[in-house]
Design a protein around this motif. Structure first.
Motif, PDB file in Angstrom:
ATOM      1  N   VAL A  98      71.241  54.502  61.806  1.00 29.36           N
ATOM      2  CA  VAL A  98      71.479  53.093  62.128  1.00 29.36           C
ATOM      3  C   VAL A  98      72.333  52.491  61.015  1.00 29.36           C
ATOM      4  O   VAL A  98      72.005  52.621  59.829  1.00 29.36           O
ATOM      5  CB  VAL A  98      70.161  52.311  62.273  1.00 29.36           C
ATOM      6  N   ASP A  99      73.434  51.866  61.408  1.00 31.57           N
ATOM      7  CA  ASP A  99      74.295  51.151  60.465  1.00 31.57           C
ATOM      8  C   ASP A  99      74.096  49.652  60.669  1.00 31.57           C
ATOM      9  O   ASP A  99      73.916  49.180  61.800  1.00 31.57           O
ATOM     10  CB  ASP A  99      75.762  51.495  60.695  1.00 31.57           C
ATOM     11  N   LEU A 100      74.129  48.904  59.588  1.00 27.71           N
ATOM     12  CA  LEU A 100      73.910  47.457  59.643  1.00 27.71           C
ATOM     13  C   LEU A 100      74.998  46.747  58.863  1.00 27.71           C
ATOM     14  O   LEU A 100      75.444  47.236  57.812  1.00 27.71           O
ATOM     15  CB  LEU A 100      72.527  47.116  59.089  1.00 27.71           C
ATOM     16  N   ALA A 101      75.421  45.612  59.366  1.00 29.08           N
ATOM     17  CA  ALA A 101      76.432  44.801  58.682  1.00 29.08           C
ATOM     18  C   ALA A 101      75.990  43.340  58.671  1.00 29.08           C
ATOM     19  O   ALA A 101      75.462  42.833  59.664  1.00 29.08           O
ATOM     20  CB  ALA A 101      77.792  44.932  59.357  1.00 29.08           C
ATOM     21  N   LEU A 102      76.193  42.696  57.542  1.00 29.28           N
ATOM     22  CA  LEU A 102      75.911  41.269  57.379  1.00 29.28           C
ATOM     23  C   LEU A 102      77.224  40.610  56.994  1.00 29.28           C
ATOM     24  O   LEU A 102      77.840  40.971  55.990  1.00 29.28           O
ATOM     25  CB  LEU A 102      74.857  41.064  56.289  1.00 29.28           C
ATOM     26  N   LEU A 103      77.679  39.630  57.775  1.00 32.32           N
ATOM     27  CA  LEU A 103      78.989  39.059  57.507  1.00 32.32           C
ATOM     28  C   LEU A 103      79.001  37.553  57.760  1.00 32.32           C
ATOM     29  O   LEU A 103      78.193  37.017  58.524  1.00 32.32           O
ATOM     30  CB  LEU A 103      80.058  39.752  58.362  1.00 32.32           C
ATOM     31  N   ARG A 104      79.956  36.916  57.108  1.00 33.28           N
ATOM     32  CA  ARG A 104      80.159  35.478  57.290  1.00 33.28           C
ATOM     33  C   ARG A 104      81.629  35.156  57.123  1.00 33.28           C
ATOM     34  O   ARG A 104      82.290  35.653  56.199  1.00 33.28           O
ATOM     35  CB  ARG A 104      79.348  34.672  56.278  1.00 33.28           C
ATOM     36  N   SER A 105      82.148  34.337  58.025  1.00 31.33           N
ATOM     37  CA  SER A 105      83.546  33.917  57.969  1.00 31.33           C
ATOM     38  C   SER A 105      83.621  32.456  57.534  1.00 31.33           C
ATOM     39  O   SER A 105      82.853  31.610  58.022  1.00 31.33           O
ATOM     40  CB  SER A 105      84.229  34.096  59.338  1.00 31.33           C
ATOM     41  N   LEU A 106      84.539  32.174  56.624  1.00 30.31           N
ATOM     42  CA  LEU A 106      84.734  30.819  56.108  1.00 30.31           C
ATOM     43  C   LEU A 106      86.175  30.386  56.371  1.00 30.31           C
ATOM     44  O   LEU A 106      87.113  31.166  56.189  1.00 30.31           O
ATOM     45  CB  LEU A 106      84.450  30.767  54.603  1.00 30.31           C
ATOM     46  N   ARG A 107      86.338  29.153  56.781  1.00 32.44           N
ATOM     47  CA  ARG A 107      87.670  28.617  57.035  1.00 32.44           C
ATOM     48  C   ARG A 107      88.294  28.162  55.728  1.00 32.44           C
ATOM     49  O   ARG A 107      87.757  27.303  55.025  1.00 32.44           O
ATOM     50  CB  ARG A 107      87.587  27.457  58.021  1.00 32.44           C
ATOM     51  N   VAL A 108      89.449  28.746  55.405  1.00 34.07           N
ATOM     52  CA  VAL A 108      90.143  28.388  54.172  1.00 34.07           C
ATOM     53  C   VAL A 108      91.179  27.301  54.440  1.00 34.07           C
ATOM     54  O   VAL A 108      91.320  26.356  53.684  1.00 34.07           O
ATOM     55  CB  VAL A 108      90.811  29.632  53.546  1.00 34.07           C
ATOM     56  N   SER A 109      91.922  27.432  55.538  1.00 34.12           N
ATOM     57  CA  SER A 109      92.915  26.437  55.938  1.00 34.12           C
ATOM     58  C   SER A 109      93.017  26.477  57.453  1.00 34.12           C
ATOM     59  O   SER A 109      92.253  27.153  58.131  1.00 34.12           O
ATOM     60  CB  SER A 109      94.268  26.722  55.266  1.00 34.12           C
ATOM     61  N   ASP A 110      93.993  25.768  57.981  1.00 32.61           N
ATOM     62  CA  ASP A 110      94.172  25.759  59.431  1.00 32.61           C
ATOM     63  C   ASP A 110      94.586  27.127  59.972  1.00 32.61           C
ATOM     64  O   ASP A 110      94.414  27.403  61.154  1.00 32.61           O
ATOM     65  CB  ASP A 110      95.228  24.724  59.830  1.00 32.61           C
TER      66      ASP A 110
END
Length: 229
Positions: free
Chosen positions: A163-175
């Protein structure tokens, strides 16, 4: 000698996919199959060219069960976990078969023909370990000048459970740009997935016969930062 072979394969597959409102989704596919032939690799000569029926057995790539699933979950919009997503990918599959062979030319057929031993009982055990994955006492050396009665691929090798697991988060830097931080955990449960020796190296007259020495990758952690635009 002739470069020919025959094979037969059957399979059934079921797939399920669901997306839920709470940000949870999953996809799963299960396959049940059976493949039989008398030569997966036609470059490997039969033990007895006058008895091709003895070569008929499970294909080298036969895999009876295979389950693959993936999930994704958007964590609730709370202070510390807002914007985070968890993804998992899992694989559970049966082992592929292998043969027992002899390191010496007992039958007297000469190279490159490989002899097989006698099979006196089922070699597969209910609780396999890396030191005794199958029963080596199920095989014996045949009489000089005779062919062993063991068929091809009578041993079922070790399967895979990972089992592989990923934890991720995307942040808006600009438009136009975003930054994504992710942490990947491969084989997150750190399970030992051993690899069976190739049939051409699985010698019944070797002191290490029945043991496994090679394993796939252990748990691996990877952190990354990506810029998307």
């Amino acid at each position: 000698f002739e470069t020919s072979a025959s094979s037969s394969a059957h399979a059934a597959e079921i797939r399920a996919e669901r997306r839920l409102r709470a940000g949870l989704g999953f996809v799963a596919a299960y396959r049940f199959s059976r493949s039989i032939d008398d030569a997966t690799l036609i470059s490997i000569l039969p033990q007895d060219s006058h008895n091709l029926r003895a070569e008929r057995g499970l294909s080298d790539f036969h895999m009876k069960h295979r389950l693959v699933f993936s999930t994704s979950y958007n964590l609730p919009a709370r202070r510390l976990i807002k914007g985070w997503q968890v993804q998992t990918i899992g694989t559970l599959q049966s082992g592929t078969p292998l043969s027992a062979v002899l390191g010496s030319d007992v039958a007297g057929t000469g190279t490159p023909i490989v002899n097989r031993p006698d099979l006196i009982r089922d070699p597969n055990v209910s609780n396999p370990t890396s030191s005794r994955f199958f029963d080596p006492a199920a095989f014996r050396i045949p009489e000089t000048g005779t062919f062993g009665n063991s068929g091809r691929n009578v041993i079922i090798g070790p399967g895979i459970r990972s089992v592989d697991l990923a934890l991720l988060r995307s942040l808006r830097v600009s438009d136009y740009t975003r930054a994504q931080f992710r942490a990947d955990f491969y084989n997150v449960f750190n399970r030992s997935n051993f690899v069976a020796p190739p049939s051409m190296q699985n010698f019944a007259d070797s002191p290490d016969f029945g043991a496994l020495f090679v394993a796939r990758s252990p748990r691996i952690l990877q952190f990354g930062l990506r810029f998307l635009w």
